[in-house]
Write an enzyme that holds these catalytic residues in place. Structure first.
Site, PDB file in Angstrom:
ATOM      1  NE  ARG A 120      -5.849  -7.719   6.657  1.00  0.00           N
ATOM      2  CZ  ARG A 120      -4.783  -7.232   7.309  1.00  0.00           C
ATOM      3  NH1 ARG A 120      -4.342  -7.836   8.385  1.00  0.00           N
ATOM      4  NH2 ARG A 120      -4.160  -6.167   6.864  1.00  0.00           N
ATOM      5  CB  CYS A 152     -11.667  -9.555  12.964  1.00  0.00           C
ATOM      6  SG  CYS A 152     -10.310  -9.768  11.801  1.00  0.00           S
ATOM      7  CB  CYS A 159      -6.651 -15.651  14.844  1.00  0.00           C
ATOM      8  SG  CYS A 159      -6.513 -14.548  13.423  1.00  0.00           S
ATOM      9  CG  ASP A 176      -6.288   1.312   7.895  1.00  0.00           C
ATOM     10  OD1 ASP A 176      -5.575   1.589   6.908  1.00  0.00           O
ATOM     11  OD2 ASP A 176      -5.900   0.660   8.875  1.00  0.00           O
ATOM     12  NE  ARG A 208      -2.976  -0.686   3.248  1.00  0.00           N
ATOM     13  CZ  ARG A 208      -3.834  -1.697   3.169  1.00  0.00           C
ATOM     14  NH1 ARG A 208      -4.812  -1.668   2.298  1.00  0.00           N
ATOM     15  NH2 ARG A 208      -3.738  -2.742   3.971  1.00  0.00           N
ATOM     16  CE1 TYR A 209       0.262   4.307   4.030  1.00  0.00           C
ATOM     17  CE2 TYR A 209       0.302   1.989   4.619  1.00  0.00           C
ATOM     18  CZ  TYR A 209      -0.268   3.238   4.727  1.00  0.00           C
ATOM     19  OH  TYR A 209      -1.357   3.412   5.526  1.00  0.00           O
ATOM     20  CB  CYS A 246     -11.287  -9.988  17.436  1.00  0.00           C
ATOM     21  SG  CYS A 246      -9.654 -10.497  18.040  1.00  0.00           S
ATOM     22  CG  ASP A 300     -10.743  -0.784   9.873  1.00  0.00           C
ATOM     23  OD1 ASP A 300     -10.495   0.378   9.488  1.00  0.00           O
ATOM     24  OD2 ASP A 300      -9.881  -1.530  10.385  1.00  0.00           O
ATOM     25  CE  LYS A 307      -2.751   1.340  10.310  1.00  0.00           C
ATOM     26  NZ  LYS A 307      -2.488   0.529   9.110  1.00  0.00           N
ATOM     27  NE  ARG A 313       4.065   1.751   6.339  1.00  0.00           N
ATOM     28  CZ  ARG A 313       4.042   3.001   5.897  1.00  0.00           C
ATOM     29  NH1 ARG A 313       5.019   3.452   5.124  1.00  0.00           N
ATOM     30  NH2 ARG A 313       3.044   3.795   6.189  1.00  0.00           N
TER      31      ARG A 313
HETATM   32  S1  SF4 Z   1      -8.311  -8.903  14.939  1.00  0.00           S
HETATM   33 FE1  SF4 Z   1      -8.728 -10.431  13.338  1.00  0.00          FE
HETATM   34  S2  SF4 Z   1      -6.694 -11.011  12.573  1.00  0.00           S
HETATM   35 FE2  SF4 Z   1      -6.386 -10.030  14.593  1.00  0.00          FE
HETATM   36  S3  SF4 Z   1      -6.410 -11.727  16.108  1.00  0.00           S
HETATM   37 FE3  SF4 Z   1      -8.492 -10.880  15.993  1.00  0.00          FE
HETATM   38  S4  SF4 Z   1      -9.491 -12.219  14.469  1.00  0.00           S
HETATM   39 FE4  SF4 Z   1      -7.294 -12.506  14.182  1.00  0.00          FE
END
Ligand code: SF4
Length: 347
Positions: A107, A105, A98, A305, A85-86, A102, A268, A312, A89
């Protein structure tokens, strides 16, 4: 018990709406480690730990502004596993699993057993080849998924490959492992992370001061003692940390554990997460209040973001404005002061 099903949630007394939650689990992965289960207070309907990890039927509500790829990873991915994206990096996403999932999340459409999976050896060759071919890549950010689910052997292999790329100077790892599965952190993991010989930064993701258990603190200490620089990342979440006392305690816990506060993300526009979103105005007020409340060491950067992958941006409230040829600066209590101070006329 590492809970990965709705049945498991119900058996552990963490949920009761089997039908509703099966519908959620069909869309978004579920997992809660024993360390996190131990942190949840099942008698508190507003428990901030449960809110982060126990699925809710609120996730079935998708608002028109939400999108499957809220920060535009896919549109900035030249080869599988790389997000560029940049200029200086790249993200290297080796895995999309994971230890916990979460509920907020960003993603969530990519991670989990039904997510984008783990890079094949050929895809990893192509990803490393891409980094090697781009001299302007100074920093490689391992994320995913959580890269610390990889075995020390796999981590060391990846690091050894990065070690051979002269222009890469920094490797940054984004992880929730020290908090949600601290027993994974051991000498073998730390040796593996250092196998690149590069400068290593590790961004510890935590959102509530209760996440700093004795085991989590020991894992962070082991990493810091092992020579890994620790920085923080948190998400500002309604019902979890959207009050000054909680945010202040969270940032203090980071600093006490040698984790330098870095990013506080505005949540997000991930699908099914509207119940976590605070307004930007409220977020700015919270971050401004931290300034006078806790040490300068404890101040995170409040970032958004920009949807679509535009990167960001710091969205902390501006504390300075130009007015009639002077600057007006605001202190942490909101009072305005002219800068430089006006010179009082002599009598
Ligand atoms: S925020 Fe998303 S990528 Fe990060 S630990 Fe939680 S579930 Fe996994």
């Amino acid at each position: 018990m590492h809970i990965k099903t709705v049945e498991g949630l119900i058996a552990a007394g963490l949920a009761d709406d089997a039908a509703g939650l099966e519908a959620v689990a069909a869309k978004y992965a579920v997992a809660i480690t024993p360390d996190v289960v131990a942190l949840i207070d099942p008698t508190d309907p507003d428990d901030p730990m449960a809110r982060q990890f126990v699925p809710s039927t609120d996730e079935l509500v998708t608002t028109p502004d939400e999108r499957a790829d809220p920060i535009g990873d896919l549109s900035h991915s030249p080869v599988e596993g790389i997000v560029h994206r940049y200029p200086d990096r790249v993200l290297l996403k080796a895995v999309h699993v994971c230890p916990v999932y979460c509920r907020f999340c960003f993603r969530r459409e990519m991670v989990g057993p039904k997510g984008l999976g783990t890079l094949t050896p050929q895809q990893m060759d192509a990803a490393i080849g891409y980094i090697a071919a781009h001299d302007d890549i100074w920093e490689v950010i391992l994320t995913g998924g959580d890269p610390l689910v990889l075995s020390p052997r796999r981590l060391a292999e990846m690091m050894a490959r990065l070690a051979r790329i002269e222009h890469v100077k920094i490797v940054r790892i984004h992880t929730r492992v020290p908090v949600v599965e601290p027993a994974r952190v051991d000498a073998a993991m730390i040796d593996a992370l250092k196998a690149s010989g590069k400068t290593i930064y590790l961004a510890v993701h935590a959102n509530h001061p209760r996440e700093f258990t004795e085991a989590a603190r020991a894992a962070m200490a082991q990493m810091a003692d092992g020579g890994i620089a620790l920085i923080s990342q948190s998400v500002l979440l309604k019902g979890v940390n959207d009050d000054v006392e909680t945010l202040a305690a969270l940032m203090q816990r980071f600093v006490e554990n040698r984790v330098q506060p870095y990013y506080l993300h505005h949540p997000d526009l991930a699908p099914g997460t509207s119940h976590f979103r605070v307004s930007i105005v409220d977020g700015q007020a919270l971050v401004s209040a931290l300034r006078g409340r806790i040490s300068g060491l404890c101040q995170p950067i409040y970032v958004l973001d920009i949807p679509g992958g535009h990167g960001k941006v710091d969205i902390g409230a501006a504390s300075i404005a130009e007015v009639d040829g002077h600057y007006v600066v605001r202190d942490w209590q909101g009072a305005a002061h002219v800068y430089p101070p006006r010179i009082e006329a002599a009598d």
